[in-house]
Scaffold this active site. Structure first.
Site, PDB file in Angstrom:
ATOM      1  N   LYS A  65       0.728  -9.394  -4.980  1.00 29.74           N
ATOM      2  CA  LYS A  65       1.920  -8.555  -5.179  1.00 29.74           C
ATOM      3  C   LYS A  65       2.303  -7.919  -3.847  1.00 29.74           C
ATOM      4  CE  LYS A  65       3.128  -4.405  -5.823  1.00 29.74           C
ATOM      5  NZ  LYS A  65       4.457  -4.440  -5.207  1.00 29.74           N
ATOM      6  N   GLY A  88      -2.147   0.491   1.649  1.00 28.79           N
ATOM      7  CA  GLY A  88      -0.959   1.299   1.395  1.00 28.79           C
ATOM      8  C   GLY A  88      -1.274   2.759   1.621  1.00 28.79           C
ATOM      9  N   SER A  89      -0.562   3.619   0.916  1.00 28.77           N
ATOM     10  CA  SER A  89      -0.716   5.057   1.148  1.00 28.77           C
ATOM     11  C   SER A  89      -1.957   5.610   0.431  1.00 28.77           C
ATOM     12  CB  SER A  89       0.527   5.778   0.635  1.00 28.77           C
ATOM     13  OG  SER A  89       0.645   5.564  -0.758  1.00 28.77           O
ATOM     14  N   GLY A 141      -3.560   4.609  -3.176  1.00 28.55           N
ATOM     15  CA  GLY A 141      -4.965   4.176  -3.109  1.00 28.55           C
ATOM     16  C   GLY A 141      -5.839   4.922  -4.100  1.00 28.55           C
ATOM     17  N   GLU A 163       0.273  12.247   7.543  1.00 25.62           N
ATOM     18  CA  GLU A 163       0.830  11.037   8.150  1.00 25.62           C
ATOM     19  C   GLU A 163       2.352  11.050   8.023  1.00 25.62           C
ATOM     20  OE1 GLU A 163       0.326   7.222   6.080  1.00 25.62           O
ATOM     21  OE2 GLU A 163      -0.422   6.411   7.962  1.00 25.62           O
ATOM     22  N   GLN A 222      12.204   6.406   4.284  1.00 26.94           N
ATOM     23  CA  GLN A 222      11.266   6.643   5.380  1.00 26.94           C
ATOM     24  C   GLN A 222      11.953   7.434   6.495  1.00 26.94           C
ATOM     25  OE1 GLN A 222       7.797   5.821   5.574  1.00 26.94           O
ATOM     26  NE2 GLN A 222       8.018   7.215   7.313  1.00 26.94           N
ATOM     27  N   GLU A 264      -7.413   0.217   2.082  1.00 23.32           N
ATOM     28  CA  GLU A 264      -7.064   0.571   3.467  1.00 23.32           C
ATOM     29  C   GLU A 264      -5.828   1.454   3.391  1.00 23.32           C
ATOM     30  OE1 GLU A 264      -8.634   0.359   6.142  1.00 23.32           O
ATOM     31  OE2 GLU A 264     -10.189  -1.063   5.550  1.00 23.32           O
ATOM     32  N   CYS A 275      -0.396   1.796  10.675  1.00 25.78           N
ATOM     33  CA  CYS A 275      -1.454   2.702  10.209  1.00 25.78           C
ATOM     34  C   CYS A 275      -2.351   3.108  11.366  1.00 25.78           C
ATOM     35  CB  CYS A 275      -2.256   2.034   9.111  1.00 25.78           C
ATOM     36  SG  CYS A 275      -2.790   0.391   9.569  1.00 25.78           S
TER      37      CYS A 275
HETATM   38  P1  NAD Z   1       2.519   2.398  -0.913  1.00 28.48           P
HETATM   39  O1  NAD Z   1       1.209   3.007  -1.265  1.00 28.48           O
HETATM   40  O2  NAD Z   1       3.756   3.068  -1.340  1.00 28.48           O
HETATM   41  O3  NAD Z   1       2.603   0.917  -1.482  1.00 28.48           O
HETATM   42  C1  NAD Z   1       1.625  -0.054  -1.176  1.00 28.48           C
HETATM   43  C2  NAD Z   1       1.646  -1.123  -2.263  1.00 28.48           C
HETATM   44  O4  NAD Z   1       1.179  -0.550  -3.493  1.00 28.48           O
HETATM   45  C3  NAD Z   1       3.039  -1.683  -2.561  1.00 28.48           C
HETATM   46  O5  NAD Z   1       2.944  -3.073  -2.804  1.00 28.48           O
HETATM   47  C4  NAD Z   1       3.428  -0.936  -3.823  1.00 28.48           C
HETATM   48  O6  NAD Z   1       4.375  -1.623  -4.610  1.00 28.48           O
HETATM   49  C5  NAD Z   1       2.092  -0.840  -4.529  1.00 28.48           C
HETATM   50  N1  NAD Z   1       2.013   0.212  -5.549  1.00 28.48           N
HETATM   51  C6  NAD Z   1       2.728   1.366  -5.621  1.00 28.48           C
HETATM   52  N2  NAD Z   1       2.370   2.067  -6.720  1.00 28.48           N
HETATM   53  C7  NAD Z   1       1.408   1.357  -7.345  1.00 28.48           C
HETATM   54  C8  NAD Z   1       0.640   1.562  -8.530  1.00 28.48           C
HETATM   55  N3  NAD Z   1       0.801   2.648  -9.281  1.00 28.48           N
HETATM   56  N4  NAD Z   1      -0.259   0.629  -8.883  1.00 28.48           N
HETATM   57  C9  NAD Z   1      -0.451  -0.469  -8.113  1.00 28.48           C
HETATM   58  N5  NAD Z   1       0.256  -0.728  -6.997  1.00 28.48           N
HETATM   59  C10 NAD Z   1       1.166   0.177  -6.609  1.00 28.48           C
HETATM   60  O7  NAD Z   1       2.498   2.198   0.689  1.00 28.48           O
HETATM   61  P2  NAD Z   1       3.687   1.677   1.633  1.00 28.48           P
HETATM   62  O8  NAD Z   1       4.705   2.770   1.740  1.00 28.48           O
HETATM   63  O9  NAD Z   1       4.111   0.321   1.235  1.00 28.48           O
HETATM   64  O10 NAD Z   1       2.908   1.510   3.035  1.00 28.48           O
HETATM   65  C11 NAD Z   1       2.738   2.550   3.954  1.00 28.48           C
HETATM   66  C12 NAD Z   1       1.326   3.083   3.893  1.00 28.48           C
HETATM   67  O11 NAD Z   1       0.406   2.008   4.097  1.00 28.48           O
HETATM   68  C13 NAD Z   1       1.018   4.093   4.974  1.00 28.48           C
HETATM   69  O12 NAD Z   1       0.295   5.170   4.438  1.00 28.48           O
HETATM   70  C14 NAD Z   1       0.134   3.316   5.955  1.00 28.48           C
HETATM   71  O13 NAD Z   1      -0.736   4.098   6.720  1.00 28.48           O
HETATM   72  C15 NAD Z   1      -0.594   2.406   5.021  1.00 28.48           C
HETATM   73  N6  NAD Z   1      -1.143   1.260   5.738  1.00 28.48           N
HETATM   74  C16 NAD Z   1      -2.503   1.203   5.940  1.00 28.48           C
HETATM   75  C17 NAD Z   1      -3.070   0.149   6.618  1.00 28.48           C
HETATM   76  C18 NAD Z   1      -4.555   0.079   6.832  1.00 28.48           C
HETATM   77  O14 NAD Z   1      -5.072  -1.008   7.023  1.00 28.48           O
HETATM   78  N7  NAD Z   1      -5.281   1.188   6.791  1.00 28.48           N
HETATM   79  C19 NAD Z   1      -2.269  -0.880   7.104  1.00 28.48           C
HETATM   80  C20 NAD Z   1      -0.892  -0.798   6.897  1.00 28.48           C
HETATM   81  C21 NAD Z   1      -0.349   0.274   6.198  1.00 28.48           C
END
Ligand code: NAD
Length: 483
Positions: free
Chosen positions: A170, A223-224, A228, A385, A330, A249, A283
């Site tokens: 996804k 993701g965030s 997470g 962040e 954003q 992550e 990130c």
């Molecule tokens: P996000 O958490 O909004 O979304 C990430 C993914 O999770 C998306 O595919 C989203 O559709 C999905 N998602 C959202 N709600 C969900 C739920 N309830 N259940 C399951 N899946 C769900 O993050 P974003 O805005 O897409 O990305 C930015 C964030 O990602 C920043 O915090 C950044 O630091 C982080 N990031 C971390 C790394 C790392 O390796 N540490 C790498 C890249 C980005």
């Protein structure tokens, strides 16, 4: 319309999402199918049905498929890089570099498919032998963010397949184009139907279905922090009691220390690169610069001069240093944090202007990279962040103070130091509380064949990438044999 891939078939969704170019919001990249819960269910069924055979496929079969995928990605890097820059907004060279990285990741894991390893040991009991082997965990749900639309999917999909798992992928809602292109390549690679499935759709619909379905054995999430934490809770609290393995992550508030003895040019290059390139949407971006007294004013002056030369423009135009922010939400967050930081006493030393139109007059989400000085550790700009081209500066008395400030954060992804002192560099590598530490290098920009990940609030579970990826995508079996 670009469709979902389920059980080897391209299927329409129940809704459509429009992928908009942030460099020119009049430009529609494409319309992408959105799956509902029923389609996500179908994808999990397809992956479950494909798993018994795929988990027993030969290393040669997996090598050939992953190697073919890597070869095609590398051959098409310019075209796929253009798509990535168009949908996400990082510059063309950065986007082409990301695509190449994805290609090399597939090549790396093609090789890993041939090196499964294992141990053979004598038992403590006479006549008994022991084998320790690794097996695929089953169906894995892969959930990715928008900021690396092809590299992060690649670094989850390639090891998942290499070690014999079946995948339901996804991608992020905002950037389905690169994910779809990768899925299309995988669909022609020789993978049996159902081994790899693409379900584009909302996190709250498709994502949550993956988290809650007991047939999904593992979730790899990037993701965030807020999402997470939901992933972790759902994986543990499944209704039928069968918990999912999970790997998270998440965010960062990565420090870069600049000591009095630093080479000023090296320090400025590293800070500008990891603070502002990719529009600060990494990130691993350095969002806190911790600078000791003796070099502080010279460093700020040099940063400001360099920042004045950075060209903010269309991501795909030659000569652009910094592309647009990914979307209006954003951008709103970035601008809000500029206000919050100044409201708490920070000084805007350079940048921060909203730019409504690029040099050609196209409307987009542009923001001049911003440097905020005179901040203190308790300010929100140093704790939360932002995920944009916004960097704060903290003043430190000496190395020990700088080290303490660098570790004073809920996050622990990457950390850097600019110094010519071997003593301080060595001490910092050992005492930084981050998963990745850089000396005289940007905190962002890492190799593809070694572990990636952090500590504290940034990561949970085994590392991604390199040989360490096996920790998540396999489970260990210990077999005893009486001869
Ligand atoms: P996000 O958490 O909004 O979304 C990430 C993914 O999770 C998306 O595919 C989203 O559709 C999905 N998602 C959202 N709600 C969900 C739920 N309830 N259940 C399951 N899946 C769900 O993050 P974003 O805005 O897409 O990305 C930015 C964030 O990602 C920043 O915090 C950044 O630091 C982080 N990031 C971390 C790394 C790392 O390796 N540490 C790498 C890249 C980005």
């Amino acid at each position: 319309m670009f469709k979902n891939l389920i059980a080897g078939e391209w299927l329409d969704g129940h809704a459509v999402s429009r992928n908009i170019n942030p460099s020119d919001t009049r430009d529609l990249v494409g319309e992408y199918a959105q799956a509902d819960v029923a389609q996500a269910d179908l994808a999990i069924s397809a992956a479950s049905a494909a798993f018994p055979a795929w988990s027993l496929s030969t290393p040669q079969q997996r090598f050939d498929i992953l190697d073919t995928v890597g070869t095609e990605i590398l051959a098409r890097r310019a075209e796929l890089g253009d798509l990535l820059a168009r949908e996400e907004g990082k510059t063309l060279p950065e986007a082409i570099g990301e695509v190449a990285r994805a290609g090399y990741i597939f090549k790396f894991f093609a090789g890993e498919a041939l090196r499964p390893g294992g141990e053979s040991l004598p038992s403590v009991r006479p006549g008994v032998g022991i084998e320790v082997t690794r097996e695929a965990i089953g169906v894995v749900g892969l959930i990715t963010p928008w900021n690396f639309p092809i590299a992060i999917p690649a670094w989850k999909i390639a090891p998942a397949l290499a070690y014999g798992n079946c995948v339901v992928f996804k991608p992020a809602d905002l950037v389905p184009g690169s994910a779809w292109a990768l899925a299309e390549i995988l669909s022609r690679s020789g993978l049996p139907a159902g081994v790899f499935n693409l379900v584009m759709g909302r996190g709250s619909i498709v994502g949550e279905k993956l988290l809650n379905d007991p047939r999904v054995a593992g979730i790899s999430f990037t993701g965030s922090v807020a999402t997470g934490q939901k992933v972790a809770a759902a994986c543990i609290n499944r209704a039928d009691g069968r918990m999912a393995k999970f790997q998270l992550e998440m965010g960062g508030k990565n420090p870069m220390i600049v000591l009095d003895d630093a080479d000023l040019g090296v320090a400025v290059n590293a800070a500008v690169n990891s603070g502002f390139f990719s529009t600060g949407q990494r990130c691993t971006a350095s969002s806190r610069l911790i600078v000791t007294e003796g070099i502080h004013d010279r460093f700020i002056a040099a940063m400001v001069e360099r920042m004045k030369t950075l060209k903010v423009d269309d991501a795909r135009k030659a000569g652009t240093d910094i592309g647009p922010v990914v979307d209006a939400n954003q951008l709103g967050q970035d601008v809000d944090y500029l206000g919050i930081a100044q409201g708490e006493g920070g000084k805007l030393a350079q940048g921060g202007e909203r730019i409504d139109r690029n040099a050609d007059g196209a409307p987009g989400f542009y923001l001049a990279p911003a440097l905020i000085t005179d901040t203190t550790p308790d300010m929100r700009i140093n704790r939360e962040e932002v995920f944009g081209p916004v960097v704060s500066v903290l003043r430190a008395r000496d190395y020990e103070h700088a080290l303490a400030l660098s570790n004073d954060t809920p996050f622990g992804l990457a950390a850097g130091i600019a110094t010519t002192s071997l003593k301080h560099a060595t001490h910092f590598k050992r005492h930084s509380q981050a998963g990745m530490v850089m000396v005289n290098l940007p905190t962002a920009g890492v190799d593809y064949h070694v572990p990636f990940g952090g500590r504290k609030g940034s990561s949970y579970g085994p590392r991604e990438q390199g040989r360490h990826a096996a920790e998540f995508y396999t489970t260990v079996k210990t077999a005893y044999t009486q001869a």
